[in-house]
Design a protein around this motif. Structure first.
Motif, PDB file in Angstrom:
ATOM      1  N   LEU A   1     -28.325-130.741-105.174  1.00 11.17           N
ATOM      2  CA  LEU A   1     -28.002-131.674-106.247  1.00 11.17           C
ATOM      3  C   LEU A   1     -27.562-130.944-107.510  1.00 11.17           C
ATOM      4  CD1 LEU A   1     -30.939-134.174-105.660  1.00 11.17           C
ATOM      5  CD2 LEU A   1     -28.507-134.645-105.309  1.00 11.17           C
ATOM      6  N   GLY A   2     -28.163-129.785-107.759  1.00 10.78           N
ATOM      7  CA  GLY A   2     -27.719-128.983-108.900  1.00 10.78           C
ATOM      8  C   GLY A   2     -26.293-128.504-108.727  1.00 10.78           C
ATOM      9  N   ALA A   3     -25.948-128.068-107.508  1.00 14.82           N
ATOM     10  CA  ALA A   3     -24.585-127.628-107.230  1.00 14.82           C
ATOM     11  C   ALA A   3     -23.599-128.792-107.351  1.00 14.82           C
ATOM     12  CB  ALA A   3     -24.506-127.016-105.833  1.00 14.82           C
ATOM     13  N   ALA A   4     -24.003-129.966-106.876  1.00 12.35           N
ATOM     14  CA  ALA A   4     -23.136-131.145-106.980  1.00 12.35           C
ATOM     15  C   ALA A   4     -22.910-131.521-108.444  1.00 12.35           C
ATOM     16  CB  ALA A   4     -23.754-132.312-106.217  1.00 12.35           C
ATOM     17  N   THR A   5     -23.970-131.402-109.246  1.00 14.87           N
ATOM     18  CA  THR A   5     -23.832-131.690-110.681  1.00 14.87           C
ATOM     19  C   THR A   5     -22.853-130.728-111.333  1.00 14.87           C
ATOM     20  OG1 THR A   5     -26.128-132.466-110.740  1.00 14.87           O
ATOM     21  CG2 THR A   5     -25.087-131.946-112.845  1.00 14.87           C
ATOM     22  N   ALA A   6     -22.981-129.447-110.985  1.00 12.65           N
ATOM     23  CA  ALA A   6     -22.078-128.446-111.549  1.00 12.65           C
ATOM     24  C   ALA A   6     -20.638-128.665-111.090  1.00 12.65           C
ATOM     25  CB  ALA A   6     -22.545-127.051-111.147  1.00 12.65           C
ATOM     26  N   ALA A   7     -20.461-128.991-109.796  1.00 13.79           N
ATOM     27  CA  ALA A   7     -19.118-129.202-109.258  1.00 13.79           C
ATOM     28  C   ALA A   7     -18.428-130.374-109.935  1.00 13.79           C
ATOM     29  CB  ALA A   7     -19.193-129.430-107.747  1.00 13.79           C
ATOM     30  N   LEU A   8     -19.193-131.395-110.262  1.00 15.98           N
ATOM     31  CA  LEU A   8     -18.621-132.558-110.936  1.00 15.98           C
ATOM     32  C   LEU A   8     -18.530-132.345-112.442  1.00 15.98           C
ATOM     33  CD1 LEU A   8     -17.574-135.434-110.520  1.00 15.98           C
ATOM     34  CD2 LEU A   8     -19.923-136.251-110.731  1.00 15.98           C
ATOM     35  N   GLY A   9     -19.523-131.656-113.004  1.00 12.30           N
ATOM     36  CA  GLY A   9     -19.598-131.515-114.452  1.00 12.30           C
ATOM     37  C   GLY A   9     -18.652-130.483-115.042  1.00 12.30           C
ATOM     38  N   LEU A  10     -18.410-129.377-114.326  1.00 10.65           N
ATOM     39  CA  LEU A  10     -17.568-128.320-114.891  1.00 10.65           C
ATOM     40  C   LEU A  10     -16.129-128.782-115.162  1.00 10.65           C
ATOM     41  CD1 LEU A  10     -18.855-125.172-112.962  1.00 10.65           C
ATOM     42  CD2 LEU A  10     -19.201-125.760-115.373  1.00 10.65           C
ATOM     43  N   PRO A  11     -15.491-129.502-114.244  1.00  9.41           N
ATOM     44  CA  PRO A  11     -14.150-130.014-114.586  1.00  9.41           C
ATOM     45  C   PRO A  11     -14.171-130.958-115.786  1.00  9.41           C
ATOM     46  CG  PRO A  11     -14.517-130.133-112.213  1.00  9.41           C
ATOM     47  CD  PRO A  11     -15.834-129.788-112.842  1.00  9.41           C
ATOM     48  N   LEU A  12     -15.236-131.757-115.905  1.00 12.40           N
ATOM     49  CA  LEU A  12     -15.357-132.636-117.065  1.00 12.40           C
ATOM     50  C   LEU A  12     -15.494-131.823-118.346  1.00 12.40           C
ATOM     51  CD1 LEU A  12     -17.832-135.315-115.638  1.00 12.40           C
ATOM     52  CD2 LEU A  12     -15.372-135.570-116.006  1.00 12.40           C
ATOM     53  N   LEU A  13     -16.232-130.728-118.244  1.00  6.70           N
ATOM     54  CA  LEU A  13     -16.428-129.865-119.406  1.00  6.70           C
ATOM     55  C   LEU A  13     -15.116-129.200-119.827  1.00  6.70           C
ATOM     56  CD1 LEU A  13     -18.498-128.680-121.366  1.00  6.70           C
ATOM     57  CD2 LEU A  13     -18.931-126.867-119.703  1.00  6.70           C
ATOM     58  N   VAL A  14     -14.309-128.824-118.834  1.00  2.00           N
ATOM     59  CA  VAL A  14     -13.009-128.229-119.142  1.00  2.00           C
ATOM     60  C   VAL A  14     -12.097-129.260-119.809  1.00  2.00           C
ATOM     61  CG1 VAL A  14     -10.917-127.250-118.126  1.00  2.00           C
ATOM     62  CG2 VAL A  14     -13.162-126.511-117.318  1.00  2.00           C
ATOM     63  N   ALA A  15     -12.162-130.490-119.288  1.00  2.00           N
ATOM     64  CA  ALA A  15     -11.312-131.548-119.850  1.00  2.00           C
ATOM     65  C   ALA A  15     -11.775-131.983-121.231  1.00  2.00           C
ATOM     66  CB  ALA A  15     -11.288-132.747-118.900  1.00  2.00           C
ATOM     67  N   GLU A  16     -13.091-131.999-121.425  1.00  2.00           N
ATOM     68  CA  GLU A  16     -13.671-132.456-122.694  1.00  2.00           C
ATOM     69  C   GLU A  16     -14.722-131.439-123.156  1.00  2.00           C
ATOM     70  OE1 GLU A  16     -12.651-134.998-124.366  1.00  2.00           O
ATOM     71  OE2 GLU A  16     -11.392-136.002-122.879  1.00  2.00           O
ATOM     72  N   PRO A  17     -14.308-130.371-123.843  1.00  2.00           N
ATOM     73  CA  PRO A  17     -15.250-129.308-124.224  1.00  2.00           C
ATOM     74  C   PRO A  17     -16.428-129.780-125.072  1.00  2.00           C
ATOM     75  CG  PRO A  17     -12.979-128.575-124.495  1.00  2.00           C
ATOM     76  CD  PRO A  17     -12.924-130.046-124.212  1.00  2.00           C
ATOM     77  N   TRP A  18     -16.299-130.889-125.786  1.00  2.00           N
ATOM     78  CA  TRP A  18     -17.399-131.373-126.614  1.00  2.00           C
ATOM     79  C   TRP A  18     -18.630-131.742-125.784  1.00  2.00           C
ATOM     80  CZ3 TRP A  18     -19.219-136.263-125.674  1.00  2.00           C
ATOM     81  CH2 TRP A  18     -18.371-137.129-124.981  1.00  2.00           C
ATOM     82  N   LEU A  19     -18.419-131.970-124.480  1.00  2.00           N
ATOM     83  CA  LEU A  19     -19.556-132.256-123.604  1.00  2.00           C
ATOM     84  C   LEU A  19     -20.514-131.064-123.531  1.00  2.00           C
ATOM     85  CD1 LEU A  19     -17.761-134.135-120.691  1.00  2.00           C
ATOM     86  CD2 LEU A  19     -19.341-135.116-122.364  1.00  2.00           C
ATOM     87  N   GLY A  20     -19.998-129.868-123.780  1.00  2.00           N
ATOM     88  CA  GLY A  20     -20.860-128.689-123.802  1.00  2.00           C
ATOM     89  C   GLY A  20     -21.889-128.762-124.915  1.00  2.00           C
ATOM     90  N   VAL A  21     -21.501-129.317-126.050  1.00  2.00           N
ATOM     91  CA  VAL A  21     -22.435-129.509-127.164  1.00  2.00           C
ATOM     92  C   VAL A  21     -23.525-130.494-126.763  1.00  2.00           C
ATOM     93  CG1 VAL A  21     -22.689-130.261-129.553  1.00  2.00           C
ATOM     94  CG2 VAL A  21     -20.642-128.984-128.848  1.00  2.00           C
ATOM     95  N   ALA A  22     -23.124-131.589-126.111  1.00  2.00           N
ATOM     96  CA  ALA A  22     -24.101-132.588-125.666  1.00  2.00           C
ATOM     97  C   ALA A  22     -25.085-131.982-124.676  1.00  2.00           C
ATOM     98  CB  ALA A  22     -23.369-133.769-125.028  1.00  2.00           C
ATOM     99  N   ALA A  23     -24.576-131.158-123.745  1.00  2.00           N
ATOM    100  CA  ALA A  23     -25.454-130.515-122.771  1.00  2.00           C
ATOM    101  C   ALA A  23     -26.413-129.543-123.453  1.00  2.00           C
ATOM    102  CB  ALA A  23     -24.619-129.783-121.723  1.00  2.00           C
ATOM    103  N   ALA A  24     -25.917-128.814-124.436  1.00  2.00           N
ATOM    104  CA  ALA A  24     -26.763-127.857-125.151  1.00  2.00           C
ATOM    105  C   ALA A  24     -27.876-128.565-125.919  1.00  2.00           C
ATOM    106  CB  ALA A  24     -25.915-127.014-126.099  1.00  2.00           C
ATOM    107  N   LEU A  25     -27.571-129.722-126.488  1.00  2.00           N
ATOM    108  CA  LEU A  25     -28.575-130.475-127.230  1.00  2.00           C
ATOM    109  C   LEU A  25     -29.649-131.045-126.297  1.00  2.00           C
ATOM    110  CD1 LEU A  25     -26.286-132.371-129.768  1.00  2.00           C
ATOM    111  CD2 LEU A  25     -27.820-130.453-130.254  1.00  2.00           C
TER     112      LEU A  25
END
Length: 246
Positions: free
Chosen positions: A78-102
């Motif tokens: 499930l962690g790998a699936a989250t990363a596989a789905l989340g990383l492209p989203l992070l590339v498309a919308e870098p501000w999501l990295g701030v949300a994840a960090a918070l």
């Protein structure tokens, strides 16, 4: 089917907390394609964190090594699936990295409580509420809105779901504790005032929540009924948020 059930977290009360703030963020703003994969990543991430916490907890709390080991595969997959789905989203919308960090500090606290086998602690429950309600801000921003626009409904969600933590305890684990009941009612009374200050219409769902916190504990109500009442309160809150802020 039994394998699927083992992979899906058994904390049924958490699903409303996962879905309602996010849906409120979508419905009070402008729905966008980004919100769908983002929601799926959020759910997968929750499941991965759940199994990670269970692994950490049982590794110390259980003498049976298989108890912790059965959570290893779900956590990794499930962690790998989250990363596989989340990383492209992070590339498309870098501000999501701030949300994840918070979100990270809150997850760290939850892991610490899991390691101490104190997942049911009041503070741990309250800490878990914060990032869940923060998804309203993320979902609203993903639809092109602003954090400022979503702040009031996010605070309303925080007030509501924080109240469910002591209230549910008065119905189940702390049902014989008069102190918990008094604390729960006092919190809900204060939350009613705070919600009304955000918007007078929000007094409606919070008045219902205050009534259920004052009346239902001690009446021997079963867990399914407790869950059904919470679903109803959650949907009432969602409807009012959409009506007021949509």
């Amino acid at each position: 089917m039994s394998t699927v059930r083992r992979w899906i977290p058994n904390q049924h009360g958490a699903w409303a907390m996962l879905a309602v703030p996010y849906l409120a963020g979508v419905l009070t703003g402008s729905p966008a394609w980004l919100q769908l994969p983002l929601f799926l990543a959020w759910l997968l991430g929750y499941c991965a964190v759940f199994h990670t916490e269970q692994f950490v907890r049982l590794r110390r709390a259980s003498r049976n090594p298989r108890a912790a080991a059965r959570h290893t595969r779900p956590a990794l997959v499930l962690g790998a699936a989250t990363a596989a789905l989340g990383l492209p989203l992070l590339v498309a919308e870098p501000w999501l990295g701030v949300a994840a960090a918070l979100t990270a500090p809150f997850l760290a606290v939850n892991l610490l409580y899991a390691r101490r086998n104190r997942e049911r602690a009041l503070v741990n429950g309250l800490v878990a509420v914060v990032p869940a309600c923060g998804t309203l801000l993320v979902a609203h921003r993903a639809g092109g809105g602003t954090v400022a626009e979503a702040l009031a409904p996010a605070l309303a969600c925080l007030l509501y779901f924080a109240g469910t933590v002591p209230y549910v305890k008065t119905m189940i684990r702390e049902r014989r504790s008069a102190a918990y009941r008094r604390g729960s009612v006092a919190y809900h009374a204060a939350a009613l005032v705070a919600a009304a200050l955000l918007n007078p219409w929000l007094a409606v769902p919070f008045a219902v929540c205050l009534a259920r916190a004052a009346v239902l504990p001690g009446r021997g109500i079963g867990v399914p009924v407790v869950g059904a009442v919470e679903v109803g309160c959650s949907l009432l809150l969602l409807g009012l948020l959409v009506a007021v802020y949509g």
